[in-house]
Write an enzyme that holds these catalytic residues in place. Structure first.
Site, mmCIF file in Angstrom:
data_model
loop_
_atom_site.group_PDB
_atom_site.id
_atom_site.type_symbol
_atom_site.label_atom_id
_atom_site.label_comp_id
_atom_site.label_asym_id
_atom_site.label_seq_id
_atom_site.Cartn_x
_atom_site.Cartn_y
_atom_site.Cartn_z
ATOM 1 N N TYR A 138 0.503 7.837 -7.558
ATOM 2 C CA TYR A 138 -0.298 7.043 -8.496
ATOM 3 C C TYR A 138 -0.239 7.605 -9.921
ATOM 4 C CZ TYR A 138 -2.681 4.335 -4.816
ATOM 5 O OH TYR A 138 -2.989 3.486 -3.782
ATOM 6 N N LYS A 188 5.286 14.047 4.290
ATOM 7 C CA LYS A 188 6.517 13.343 4.696
ATOM 8 C C LYS A 188 7.732 14.055 4.110
ATOM 9 C CE LYS A 188 8.924 9.828 6.325
ATOM 10 N NZ LYS A 188 9.154 9.635 7.771
ATOM 11 N N ASP A 221 4.174 9.108 9.375
ATOM 12 C CA ASP A 221 4.458 8.055 10.360
ATOM 13 C C ASP A 221 3.840 8.415 11.718
ATOM 14 O OD1 ASP A 221 6.352 10.108 10.293
ATOM 15 O OD2 ASP A 221 8.102 8.814 10.556
ATOM 16 N N ASP A 245 -4.619 6.340 0.706
ATOM 17 C CA ASP A 245 -5.036 4.946 0.529
ATOM 18 C C ASP A 245 -4.759 4.162 1.805
ATOM 19 O OD1 ASP A 245 -5.740 2.479 -0.744
ATOM 20 O OD2 ASP A 245 -3.599 2.063 -0.987
ATOM 21 N N ASP A 249 -7.475 2.651 5.148
ATOM 22 C CA ASP A 249 -7.656 1.269 5.628
ATOM 23 C C ASP A 249 -7.418 1.230 7.141
ATOM 24 O OD1 ASP A 249 -8.134 0.297 2.986
ATOM 25 O OD2 ASP A 249 -7.082 -1.573 3.443
HETATM 26 C C1 IPM Z 1 -8.603 1.884 -2.970
HETATM 27 C C2 IPM Z 1 -7.841 0.763 -3.612
HETATM 28 C C3 IPM Z 1 -7.175 1.226 -4.899
HETATM 29 C C4 IPM Z 1 -6.232 2.363 -4.546
HETATM 30 C C5 IPM Z 1 -6.403 0.107 -5.614
HETATM 31 C C6 IPM Z 1 -7.270 -1.065 -5.872
HETATM 32 C C7 IPM Z 1 -5.734 0.580 -6.866
HETATM 33 O O1 IPM Z 1 -6.930 0.202 -2.718
HETATM 34 O O2 IPM Z 1 -9.471 2.481 -3.625
HETATM 35 O O3 IPM Z 1 -8.357 2.155 -1.789
HETATM 36 O O4 IPM Z 1 -5.104 2.131 -4.118
HETATM 37 O O5 IPM Z 1 -6.646 3.509 -4.738
HETATM 38 MN MN MN Z 2 -7.084 0.964 -0.725
#
Ligand code: IPM
Ligand code: MN
Ligand code: NAD
Length: 365
Positions: A138, A188, A221, A245, A249
């Site tokens: 990032y 990785k 992975d 990130d 999720d």
């Molecule tokens: C998160 C989001 C952000 C990230 C995006 C919106 C830039 O997905 O906070 O998880 O990737 O950090």
């Molecule tokens: Mn995210």
């Protein structure tokens, strides 16, 4: 008296809907706890602001935010404004300018029914992902050469500085030592032959200062596979910005979904304010319908209380989330209930009163 100044950036889509419920929780806390007081300043920044002004936040937005003790953010991004502009000019700008290099994302199963995994219960899904939050994939470094031409070339450079890599890994070791938990690094190095080889080396080097911490190291992975099949392998996890990130999720998916997943963007030195937010986005598909689950945003209020040194309130909020999760009728549709965002928020505060920290300063309702 603990007085805290909180900047509110409700943002886009469901952001304002969930932040409203988090703010009501904070107001309830100050109402029952005479030792605590909060002031709120709301900033109208986000995609609508961009459409009106051509900017995602005020020109001196970062200066304005500097004086606050914490920032409480909803979500940023909406169709009509390119995501790389809306996110880079608001959310990522704040994380970067305030050197919020630690992103704490708990992945904790609070109710057995919430996981799609067979035979996994609360004790098997309880980890903390410590995501590097200031550089790596990032860093925003790159170029777009010969744009639109057949010889077009796009470069997106990962930046892993010694300072940036060491500080996040050291933070994770400290946390593992403090909590007496294992530490797993996820990287990785087989494919990313500079950045991740370096990451792994730093993980080993820093580890020499922490002989008491049991460590593991997985490729991302394989780690994704273990998140689903054997989440009990993980306690404290440290990983790079992008891997963190994505893995969080996935972590949300095994613990009840994005409506429950919270994150704290921490500047450990406290030179700048830290920022608390649900990890979900603006959910344009459900925005404005009262369908958004506010519990992720409320969980991030619990993280804010911990950061303020009010851990009793932090755990009271978490226990209340746990309790409300067994009341199906009180929940929003993403968790199988029929309640609106506001109804869930109301019920939450009723329950929280009964979890309020037990000391004489608190009047319980
Ligand atoms: C998160 C989001 C952000 C990230 C995006 C919106 C830039 O997905 O906070 O998880 O990737 O950090
Ligand atoms: Mn995210
Ligand atoms: P999203 O998180 O907004 O939504 C993904 C799915 O989860 C959708 O089906 C949505 O309805 C559901 N969902 C999310 N939060 C929920 C909640 N609280 N209650 C119930 N359901 C919920 O991700 P997306 O659709 O990929 O992104 C939408 C926008 O948000 C994009 O502009 C993206 O860049 C942005 N985004 C912002 C942040 C942030 O501000 N922290 C995080 C992720 C995405």
């Amino acid at each position: 008296m603990n007085q805290k100044k909180i900047a509110l950036i409700p943002g886009d889509g469901i952001g304002p809907e969930v932040v409203a419920e988090g703010v009501k929780v904070l107001k309830m806390i100050e109402e029952v706890d005479p030792q605590l007081s909060f002031s709120f300043t709301e900033f109208p920044w986000g995609c609508e602001y961009y459409v009106d002004t051509g900017k995602m936040m005020a020109e001196d937005g970062i200066d304005q935010l500097k004086e606050f003790d914490a920032i409480y953010l909803g979500a940023v991004g909406y169709p009509g404004v390119p995501d790389h502009i809306s996110l880079w000019e608001l959310l990522l700008e704040i994380r970067e300018k305030f050197d919020q290099y630690v992103n704490l994302r708990p992945i904790k199963l609070l109710h057995p029914n919430l996981t799609p995994l067979k035979n996994k219960s609360e004790k098997e899904i309880d980890l903390l992902v410590i995501r590097e939050n200031s550089e790596g994939e990032y860093a925003g470094a790159g170029d777009w050469l010969f744009k639109g031409k057949p010889e077009e070339v796009v470069l997106q450079t990962g930046v892993f500085s010694r300072k940036g890599t060491e500080r996040i890994i050291r933070y994770a070791y400290e946390e593992a030592r403090k909590q007496k938990k294992t530490l797993t690094s996820i990287s990785k190095a087989n494919a990313l032959n500079y950045s991740m080889v370096f990451w792994d080396e730093v993980f080993t080097e820093v580890g020499k200062d922490y002989p008491d911490v049991q460590t593991y190291s997985y490729l991302v992975d394989a780690a994704s596979l273990y998140f689903v099949l054997q989440p009990e392998r993980f306690e404290i996890v440290v990983t790079s910005n992008l891997f963190g990130d994505i893995l969080t999720d996935l972590g949300a998916a095994i613990t009840g979904g994005l409506g429950l997943a919270a994150g704290a963007n921490i500047n450990p030195e406290r030179t700048y304010p830290s920022m608390f937010e649900p990890i979900h986005g603006s959910a344009p598909d459900i925005a404005g319908k009262g369908l958004a689950n506010p519990l992720a945003a409320i969980w991030s209020v619990s993280q804010m209380m911990d950061h303020f040194g009010e851990e009793e309130w932090g755990s009271a909020i978490l226990s209340t989330i746990q309790e409300i999760l067994s009341k199906k009728n009180a929940l929003t549709p993403d968790l199988g209930g029929g309640a609106t965002t506001e109804q869930l928020g109301n019920e939450f505060r009723d329950l929280l009163r009964h979890h309020a920290p037990l000391h004489d300063k608190v009047q319980r309702g």
